[in-house]
Structures are given as structure tokens and as C-alpha cells.
Design an enzyme around this catalytic site. Sequence first.
Site, mmCIF file in Angstrom:
data_model
loop_
_atom_site.group_PDB
_atom_site.id
_atom_site.type_symbol
_atom_site.label_atom_id
_atom_site.label_comp_id
_atom_site.label_asym_id
_atom_site.label_seq_id
_atom_site.Cartn_x
_atom_site.Cartn_y
_atom_site.Cartn_z
ATOM 1 N N SER A 393 0.796 -1.227 0.000
ATOM 2 C CA SER A 393 0.000 0.000 0.000
ATOM 3 C C SER A 393 0.828 1.277 0.000
ATOM 4 O O SER A 393 0.256 2.368 -0.167
ATOM 5 C CB SER A 393 -0.935 0.014 1.217
ATOM 6 O OG SER A 393 -1.905 -1.008 1.102
ATOM 7 N N LYS A 540 3.125 6.661 4.797
ATOM 8 C CA LYS A 540 2.142 5.639 4.394
ATOM 9 C C LYS A 540 2.668 4.268 4.770
ATOM 10 O O LYS A 540 3.852 3.948 4.579
ATOM 11 C CB LYS A 540 1.914 5.684 2.873
ATOM 12 C CG LYS A 540 0.842 4.710 2.394
ATOM 13 C CD LYS A 540 -0.537 5.161 2.850
ATOM 14 C CE LYS A 540 -1.584 4.075 2.580
ATOM 15 N NZ LYS A 540 -1.533 2.984 3.579
ATOM 16 N N THR A 541 1.804 3.471 5.334
ATOM 17 C CA THR A 541 2.145 2.086 5.670
ATOM 18 C C THR A 541 1.868 1.175 4.478
ATOM 19 O O THR A 541 1.201 1.551 3.511
ATOM 20 C CB THR A 541 1.325 1.592 6.869
ATOM 21 O OG1 THR A 541 -0.070 1.662 6.526
ATOM 22 C CG2 THR A 541 1.599 2.444 8.103
ATOM 23 N N GLY A 542 2.367 -0.044 4.587
ATOM 24 C CA GLY A 542 2.092 -1.071 3.586
ATOM 25 C C GLY A 542 2.317 -2.442 4.178
ATOM 26 O O GLY A 542 3.289 -2.647 4.910
#
Length: 608
Positions: A393, A540-542
Site C-alpha cells: 500500500s 504511508k504504511t504497507g
Amino acid sequence: MNTVDAMDLLLVRFLLASLASMAAGLAVWALCGLLRRLLPALALQRMGWLLAQVTVVAVFLLTLAPQPQRQRLVPPVDIEAVDAAVTRYLAPAIRSEAAPAPVSVNTSPQQQTASWLVAGAQAWLLVYLLGLAWQISKFWRAQRLLARLAAGGIPLGAGGELNTAVPTGTATRLSAGVPVIEVDAPVSPMLLGPYKPCLLLPRHLRGFDPLQQSLIVEHELTHWRRRDLHWMLAGVVLQTLLWFNPFMRSLRASLLWAQELGCDRDVLRGRSMQERKAYAAALVAQLKWQCQPGAVPGQAALAFGGVNTDTVKARIGLIRTPAPPAHPLRVRCAAIGALAVAATGGYALQPALAWQGPAAPAGLVQCLALADAATGQSLLRQGQCDVRVTPASTFNIAVSLMGYDSGMLKDEQTPRLPFRAGYPDWNEAWRASTGPAEWIRNSTLWYAQQVTQDLGAASFQRYLDRFGYGNRNAAGDAGAANGLTMSWVSSSLKISTDEQVAFLRRLVNRDLGVAPHAYDMTSRLLKVRTLPNGWQVYGKTGTASPVGPDGKDDRDHAYGWFVGWAVKGERTIVFARLDQDRQAHAESAGPRAREALLRDLPAQLDAL
């Protein structure tokens, strides 16, 4: 991956291939030994022994070559240190580049293992090359010795005819094209040269009985007719390639043994017991001559009997008591079937030993990188930061830029798209109408897919190329035609931590070639929090899983990303953190990576 890392990776594969060939050699040798007991006629089959050598070399080459992850036949061997070192591309030891107050980082046991593994692989390559050079030089010296021996000999008769010491019936057969040279040395009768052979006959052969002389020469001519020199040369090449493998030497010895037994069988077929006894006596007499002082060492050619005490005893036993009629087809089929089992086992094992790419399991990839956005100076770089994995993501940062630049996305709430049946609904928050703000906050996959499908494949690829995003591969899963919707989710598109940092620097510096509105809105969507020391964090995480050996997601070893930048005053620091789980967790890997970074980030930023 840089050139040094690629070379280290190849060296480790070479070390693993060498070990795999040893294991395959043991298996093949054991299988052949069992077959030899069950089917004694196997000892006469040259093909079986040569194929046994080929099988061991094939396993070596298969292990040396990387195989796609999805082609594994068995699960990977769970050797954490080896898997860690190889999967991490054998990255250099953790390093921290110049900074006002560098963060202290301890080298992990896995990195120490990687260092030792690389050193061992380098040492083994040196040993292998030295051994290979020695084997080649030894063979060359032996051939030079025999060539000088032949050059100093006396050709027998004009047109290939022999003198009266050897029966004239044999001379007629020799005149078909094999020159004969008599040498005054205690050597075996032998053929030299696989393409233009000549027959070396020792002078002491004149003292043998005429029948013995005839049988000895007939033995060598049988080697010539059976093309045994070519078989022997193939065996020598294979053994030289894997000179370190003792089983290759044993298998080649068995090949030579099969050649001698085959010649014995052909020469004595239909002969009387008196002729058999004469043949056996010739073997013993030849052994006595070769044991005399001055015998030529290293006779690297097919010689009468491959004569030594053990082989002479065994061959005399077979001469006196002929083996029952063989069934060549049955024996060959049994040998080939057994070797096929061994080769299949080696092939099934080798992908578990050889490196298979960054999707290998066992929670091995860890990296943290910080860099000054303005200058590009690396402020902290620890771990395996050049390993490419799925962006998951975190790719929504790039999709946001694409969407706002193309005009599909308008602001934080527009467009609001409805959830439809058939959309990915892995998380409950995804099963609702969604706008850009919720999309980024919840990492809603189907919303990103609507943006990329609106762009189209050509425009999507152009953005990837313009951004220089990772490997820029938007193909998606092989044969699935899903590049526009899934390429960034454990599929074809991959990016390293170093490349994340480079991409974020260009974003912060507005150097990606998109509209100012795209930069403004993307930054607004990515605002995370303001730290107690005044740094404003955007990111932003993923979360995604590597593909397991069964082709399914390995959720026990998920990747966790947190990437972004921190701003305070005139200074901007870009960061990227990648953690891979060692075991399953209830909470997603991305949020855990974010919280771990935010916990340490204030102190790290203050120290820079």
C-alpha cells in the site's frame, strides 16, 4: 542489487551447488551399489556409470542456476542463517554514513553469518579453481608423458603390419587404421588418442605366448571398436569438473571397470577354457611387468586391464567363471530409472538450497534508511536496503500523484466511489463508499484499482517510468493480465528501501513531473502526526506477504512498510522502514513498522 552483491550471491550458489553435488553423489553411488548387487550385469554397462556421473553434474548445475519461486517442488530448507544471507542479497554489513551524531547499530547474528558465508564461499571458489587447475595440469602432464613415450617408440611394420612377434592374423586387423608403436617401457598395452588412435605395445610383449599376444591385442582393438576412448574422455571431463567429489572418482572407476569387463566378455565370447586360461595368465604376467621399477606413472589412457592387483583378481574370477547371460535392456532400464529418481530428488532439493529471490520466507529483510531531502546525504542506513520487495500500500503514494495529476481525483473527498460486489473486501472498512482520505487512511485496494484502471495501461506505465519507481514492472501475475490492478500487491512491481527514499526525495522536491495540485493533495492525505519535538511526519504504511513455495501468500512472514518524510523548519528528512516478520502476528505488519519507527524517530531526528 549492485555488482558486488550479485557476485557474492553467485559465490554462495556455487558453494551450495558443490554441497548438493556431494549429496547427489552419495545418493547415486548408493543406488548404483544396490543395483549392482541386485543386477550383477550392471557392472558391464558403461552407459549406467556414465549417466551416474552426468546425474551428479546435472544436480550441481541445477543448484547453481536460480529457479523461480513458484517452481519449487519441496518446501525450502529452514536453515535460517543460510536463507537469511542469501535472501538478503548478501548485503554489506550495516553501515552508518557520516552524520553529526550517528546512531549505534549492532550487527545481528544473521549478518555475521552472512559475512562468514560470503568469506567461506570466496575461499571455496579459490580452492576449487586451484584444484581444477591442478587436475587439468596433471592430466596434461600424463598425456605429454605418454606422447613422448610414443614418439620414442618404433613403428611396427610398413602399412601397419606387425613383426613376427605378434601373430599375422592380428596384423591384418590392425592395418584397418590403427598404427602400432612398440615402446621399451614396462607399460600396459594401450590406445592413445580418441580421434586418431595409435596402439602402444610394450617390448616385453615379445616374451608372451603368441596366443596371449593375440588376445591382448584383440582386447585393445575391442576398445577401439567400442569407442571406449570417447566414453573414457567424457568420464574424465565430468570428474575433472567435480574433482572435489569423491563419488565422481568412484563412478569413473566403475566406468573404466565396465569397459574392461565388456572387452573381456567380447574377446572371450565362444573361446575355449584353454584360451581363457591363457588370457588370465597374460593379465598376471602384465601385472608383474608393471610392478617393476621404472614403470610409467599416470597412464591416463585406456590400458589393457587397468591393471592392479585387485582388478586382476576380480577379472580372473570372471574369466574362469563367466557371468550368466545379461539382459542389457532390463539392466539399462533399471539403471536409468534409479538415476532418474536420484536426479529428480536433486532437482526437488535444489530450489530449497539455492536463492529464490526476495520472496523467500523466514522474516529476514530488515532495513531503516534516512536521508536529507535537500542534499540526498544518507543520514542512517542499516540493514538490507537494496532488497526489492512488493511496495504494497505504500504504492498509494504514487497512485495519489497519478490520480490528482490526471484529474480523476479532485480533493480530499472527491470522488467518493461506492463499494460494489466483487471488489476486494479483505478489511471491513473497505466495504463502504470511499473517498481519497478514507482510501489512504484504510489502504482500500479497490479504490486504488479504480484510479489505475481509469488511467489505462499506457498512462500507468508512463507514470512508473517518469517516477523511476522500483523495477517499473507493471506486468502483474504471469498469465493473469492484472497489471493495472494487482502489480503492486505481491506481484511484478518491486521496490527497495533505497529506491523508496529516492522516490520520496523527488516527491518532496517536486521533481516528479506532475501538477503542483498533485503534490499538495498527496502531502495533505499523508499527514500522520506532529512529534513532541516539533517534527511533522507524513507517511504511508504497507503490508503484504511473500509468495510461498505452494504459490500462496506466506502470511507468517509478512512485509511491513512505513515510508514518508518529516519536516521541521527548513529541513526535511525522508525515511523508509521495512520489516519482515519471523512469525505470524495478530496486527498487520505495516502499522507495527509505523509505530516502531515513530517510537524511535524523535530521538533519531534530534541526533541528526
